[in-house]
Design an enzyme around this catalytic site. Structure first.
Site, mmCIF file in Angstrom:
data_model
loop_
_atom_site.group_PDB
_atom_site.id
_atom_site.type_symbol
_atom_site.label_atom_id
_atom_site.label_comp_id
_atom_site.label_asym_id
_atom_site.label_seq_id
_atom_site.Cartn_x
_atom_site.Cartn_y
_atom_site.Cartn_z
ATOM 1 N N ASP A 1 0.715 -0.950 -0.130
ATOM 2 C CA ASP A 1 -0.100 0.065 -0.071
ATOM 3 C C ASP A 1 0.914 1.179 -0.105
ATOM 4 O OD1 ASP A 1 -2.342 -1.370 -0.354
ATOM 5 O OD2 ASP A 1 -2.398 -1.651 2.269
ATOM 6 N N LYS B 1 0.907 -7.818 -2.277
ATOM 7 C CA LYS B 1 -0.724 -7.502 -2.720
ATOM 8 C C LYS B 1 -0.680 -6.061 -3.142
ATOM 9 C CE LYS B 1 -3.745 -6.471 0.547
ATOM 10 N NZ LYS B 1 -4.716 -5.217 -0.169
ATOM 11 N N LEU C 1 -8.214 -5.872 -6.123
ATOM 12 C CA LEU C 1 -9.151 -4.639 -6.438
ATOM 13 C C LEU C 1 -10.422 -5.036 -6.160
ATOM 14 C CD1 LEU C 1 -7.828 -4.822 -10.350
ATOM 15 C CD2 LEU C 1 -6.928 -3.695 -8.448
ATOM 16 N N LYS C 2 -10.958 -5.786 -5.375
ATOM 17 C CA LYS C 2 -12.300 -5.964 -4.532
ATOM 18 C C LYS C 2 -13.338 -5.481 -5.589
ATOM 19 C CE LYS C 2 -10.623 -5.005 0.043
ATOM 20 N NZ LYS C 2 -9.302 -4.714 -0.388
ATOM 21 N N ILE D 1 -21.821 -5.170 -11.650
ATOM 22 C CA ILE D 1 -22.880 -6.153 -12.362
ATOM 23 C C ILE D 1 -21.925 -7.200 -12.848
ATOM 24 C CG2 ILE D 1 -24.795 -4.512 -12.784
ATOM 25 C CD1 ILE D 1 -23.778 -4.633 -15.937
ATOM 26 N N PRO D 2 -22.787 -8.519 -12.715
ATOM 27 C CA PRO D 2 -21.898 -9.746 -13.184
ATOM 28 C C PRO D 2 -21.404 -9.596 -14.478
ATOM 29 C CG PRO D 2 -23.998 -10.159 -12.518
ATOM 30 C CD PRO D 2 -24.123 -8.887 -12.327
ATOM 31 N N THR E 1 -12.379 -6.166 7.241
ATOM 32 C CA THR E 1 -11.906 -6.047 8.603
ATOM 33 C C THR E 1 -12.022 -4.819 9.397
ATOM 34 O OG1 THR E 1 -9.680 -6.100 7.556
ATOM 35 C CG2 THR E 1 -10.459 -8.183 8.455
ATOM 36 N N GLN F 1 -8.333 -0.527 11.256
ATOM 37 C CA GLN F 1 -8.776 -1.846 11.303
ATOM 38 C C GLN F 1 -9.379 -2.025 12.550
ATOM 39 O OE1 GLN F 1 -8.467 -4.054 8.975
ATOM 40 N NE2 GLN F 1 -6.859 -3.957 7.806
ATOM 41 N N GLY G 1 0.344 -5.303 6.244
ATOM 42 C CA GLY G 1 0.653 -3.839 5.474
ATOM 43 C C GLY G 1 1.445 -3.090 6.367
#
Ligand code: C5P
Length: 242
Positions: free
Chosen positions: A16, A38, A67-68, A72-73, A122, A196, A216
């Site tokens: 990050d 990551k 990228l979370k 839409i599908p 989290t 967090q 991180g």
């Protein structure tokens, strides 16, 4: 755990940082110290897919594209297809919308890209559930388990959850379904203005059955990030043997 991994391979470092210069410095420093780097939104939005090439140039570690994806599908499916070619091992999608999104993971089932479902961030605490429209009696760990089971049935390789839910998810979903855990705070780490909420230590996460942990700031902001990563790897190693 189904797959036997070195302790180092169970540590994912969250890169990050703001730009490729800072990323390059940390990848060079930790190139053989962690199993996976990551790449999150901050770095990917700034540098684009080239950042994956840079990581590969300096380290044999895996890459996790966090990228979370939440759309839409059809759009998520398209994004997964595009990501397939980037050389990442893991990518995240949100599970909030249920099976329709989770099933997009099937789009890349024949590739080496593993799709992980984010259950509940989290940073979220049980006490915030009411404000999000859930009943007062709803347990966050039950919601996480429900999303984990849906993710498994929909073809995802695993989930992201906090230390508090690991044991429950492992028990119901079995060893082959990967449980990856952020919100890791070693006892020695001090993070200012920490966002967090559901946190745990590397030892507790590994002992509860986490396959991989994401760390991180405890590494990035340490006076000596290399030493911090080494300490976490030894904690993983000592916990795994018990
Ligand atoms: O600095 P820290 O150890 O809190 O970093 C945790 C990383 O894990 C961040 O990159 C964050 O985006 C990610 N993450 C998380 N909670 C989730 C999923 C991903 O903290 N549920």
């Amino acid at each position: 755990m189904a797959i036997s991994l070195d302790s180092k391979d169970r540590l994912i470092f969250a890169l990050d940082v703001q730009d490729k210069n800072e990323a390059q410095r940390l990848v060079k420093l930790l190139q053989n110290r962690v199993g996976c780097f990551k790449v999150g939104l901050e770095l990917f939005v700034k540098e684009g897919p080239e950042i994956l090439k840079l990581i590969k140039d300096y380290s044999p570690a895996d890459i996790f594209l966090d990228l979370k994806l939440h759309d839409i599908p059809a759009t998520v499916r398209g994004a997964l297809k595009s990501a397939e070619k980037l050389g990442a091992k893991y990518i995240t999608i949100h599970s909030t919308e249920g099976e329709a999104i989770l099933e997009t993971s099937k789009e890349v089932k024949d590739s080496s890209l593993e799709v992980l479902a984010v259950t509940f961030l989290t940073s979220l605490h049980q006490s915030q559930l009411c404000k999000l429209g859930f009943e007062q009696t709803t347990k966050l760990s039950d919601l996480v388990l429900d999303r984990a089971l849906k993710a498994q049935q929909s073809g995802c390789a695993g989930i992201i959850c906090s230390g508090e839910e690991i044991a429950k998810v492992k028990q119901k979903c079995g060893d082959d379904f990967k449980v990856i855990v952020p919100g890791i705070r070693p006892e020695w780490s001090k993070i200012s203005a920490d966002d967090q909420s559901r946190i745990t230590t590397p030892r507790k996460a590994i002992q509860a059955g986490a396959d991989l942990i994401v760390v991180g700031r405890p590494i990035r902001d340490a006076n000596n990030p290399d030493e911090a990563a080494q300490k976490i790897v030894s904690e993983i190693s000592n916990s795994a043997r018990q």
